[in-house]
Design an enzyme around this catalytic site. Sequence first.
Site, PDB file in Angstrom:
ATOM      1  N   GLU B 179      29.437  34.446  34.371  1.00 15.06           N
ATOM      2  CA  GLU B 179      29.464  33.096  34.957  1.00 15.06           C
ATOM      3  C   GLU B 179      29.764  33.153  36.446  1.00 15.06           C
ATOM      4  O   GLU B 179      30.310  34.128  36.946  1.00 15.06           O
ATOM      5  CB  GLU B 179      30.496  32.215  34.265  1.00 15.06           C
ATOM      6  N   GLU B 322      31.609  36.964  36.575  1.00 20.00           N
ATOM      7  CA  GLU B 322      30.175  37.224  36.780  1.00 20.00           C
ATOM      8  C   GLU B 322      29.513  37.919  35.595  1.00 20.00           C
ATOM      9  O   GLU B 322      28.297  37.893  35.461  1.00 20.00           O
ATOM     10  CB  GLU B 322      29.914  38.107  38.024  1.00 20.00           C
TER      11      GLU B 322
END
Lengths: 353, 353
Positions: B179, B322
């Site tokens: 994310e 991430e």
Amino acid sequence: MVLTSRDDLAVLLQEIQPVNRLMLEQAQARLDNLTKPRGSLGELEVLARRICAIQNTIRPDLGRKVILTFAADHGVAEEGVSSVPRDVTRQMVVNFLRGGAGVNVLARHVGAEVWVIDVGVAAEMNEKGLVSRKVKAGTANLAKGPAMEINEALQAIGVGMETAREAISNGARILGTGEMGIANTTPSAALFAALLGVGVEEITGRGTGIDDATLNHKIEVIKRGLEINKDHLQGPLDTLAALGGFEIAAICGMILECARSRVAVVVDGFISSAGALVALQLQQNVADYCFFSHMSAEQGHRIFFEKLGLSPILNLDMRLGEGTGAALAMGIIEAGVKIINEMATFAEAGVSV
Amino acid sequence: MVLTSRDDLAVLLQEIQPVNRLMLEQAQARLDNLTKPRGSLGELEVLARRICAIQNTIRPDLGRKVILTFAADHGVAEEGVSSVPRDVTRQMVVNFLRGGAGVNVLARHVGAEVWVIDVGVAAEMNEKGLVSRKVKAGTANLAKGPAMEINEALQAIGVGMETAREAISNGARILGTGEMGIANTTPSAALFAALLGVGVEEITGRGTGIDDATLNHKIEVIKRGLEINKDHLQGPLDTLAALGGFEIAAICGMILECARSRVAVVVDGFISSAGALVALQLQQNVADYCFFSHMSAEQGHRIFFEKLGLSPILNLDMRLGEGTGAALAMGIIEAGVKIINEMATFAEAGVSV
């Protein structure tokens, strides 16, 4: 390298220098300029800057990755301290050479080679691919006297140094330690007890998986070994000779040579840590070059880390040895190196700081 | 998948079945027949047998490895809960697409792909390679009311399911969550507080690295959000809508779809765990398919693991998100899969049991 005297070793030890600590800061400055919050890659950043300091550059290169798996037998096996027959040392060496063992699988996974070195297997071995550097067909029984003569220990250290040197001259920039030797948690526990001053009960574990009765017997055997060798436990070299093994001495030598050559070395598990401990006590600068791969499930490894104030990279409840933990940790260290080499800076990516 | 009602979701949830637990035993039987002491590869064996159970075979295949990195913005950013400007969400998406971010480097290292999905970035984006599935240009401010309408949350869950489905139909057999969303530790901490019943002070951390004053403010904002939304916190879906974010909802959906399709999913860090928690509370069978990659340095992640009685694979003090932790853990899971597929048995190697 042929080590024929304590003086030969002393000369080599003097050549081991600390890393350039300024490079740690320069590496961190680059890491802080990459597109991520400062310090947010945690241990990967620690690993990356340590490799930078070892190689004296902020653009490190791991070159070839090589695991050296040293095999040897142990006289103390005759005391029945292991649940596994002694011939398994030889059998597993054959397995390593065929690529079927755990270390082969994990080394392939991370793109590392496995070199297999006979430094003291109690059997004739001339298999293709085996590096034959046998000092002797197994150590003497440490419960009855010194496991090795000083000159034998020096010779095994020399084998480790020589093999590491060969890997490095062939382009290796990160080496991993590995070992095979039925009964070798016994000499390792004995070394930890003597060199760290901890209790035998605390440091001794179940190795390949012995039962309570065998564990108690193993503890008693180690205590007997410490008692009978008590006049030989002056300093790391003599202690290594009295209580250690050929593969443990070779690992010690390999680590010394990596440090001397300013090359990173990844220490595998419990047994490899015993070799590393001897190296660290011979020359404290060695610490700058060592990466401790994982916390073994073998009881006692935790005490080693606590006593030395060190943290392992991984904690996966493994206790196989061979170099398996070193292989996995190499993959993590390489990840850190790729971070510093491949991530975009804030400027390159146009990201607001 | 288009989810237009709670009933649509309920139907999908019913399709999520537990793994075949007998396969765990069959896999362990094979592991116990490989040339190593039983259980000596610890967590690697646990990972291998879980993959076997998920795939219902003792010869598992991870196929393509894909990390889905969902990006979205958060209305609560206007409260000043992060030290980083909101536009960095968009900038980092561009960085992902160019391959310069942490997740790109670590995904390449383990041989995984990164798919980048815009599920709610507060900017027009039509960059090549971006999967555009924007629900809306950022959530509403959770400190002033619900972050999402129920239908928006369902839509974002559907985006996660659909993207996972696409990866799986293209051959992925292990997916990782990822994310990007400035301020997204705030909705994540709010979700943990509401869904786990823990104190806001306990679960709230420094995100990208805020100072004490901002941390106190962030805690106060989350408390305000919990208070103002208190009538909307009935059950996981409503709580997700009130306090979550589009990327968190998409991660929840992706995990649900992996479980529905019997595919392993590796959960990244703190924010991904918030999405996983919603999925687990919607359907407990999801647990069989989830691998928790690492313990984030973000305060509160430890509480998540304690409350759920789970252990992460890695503990590397990382807090980047991430999908970086998921990438590294994929490498470890693949190591376990290679162990069961590639190691020699005692019989093959001629090693005495």
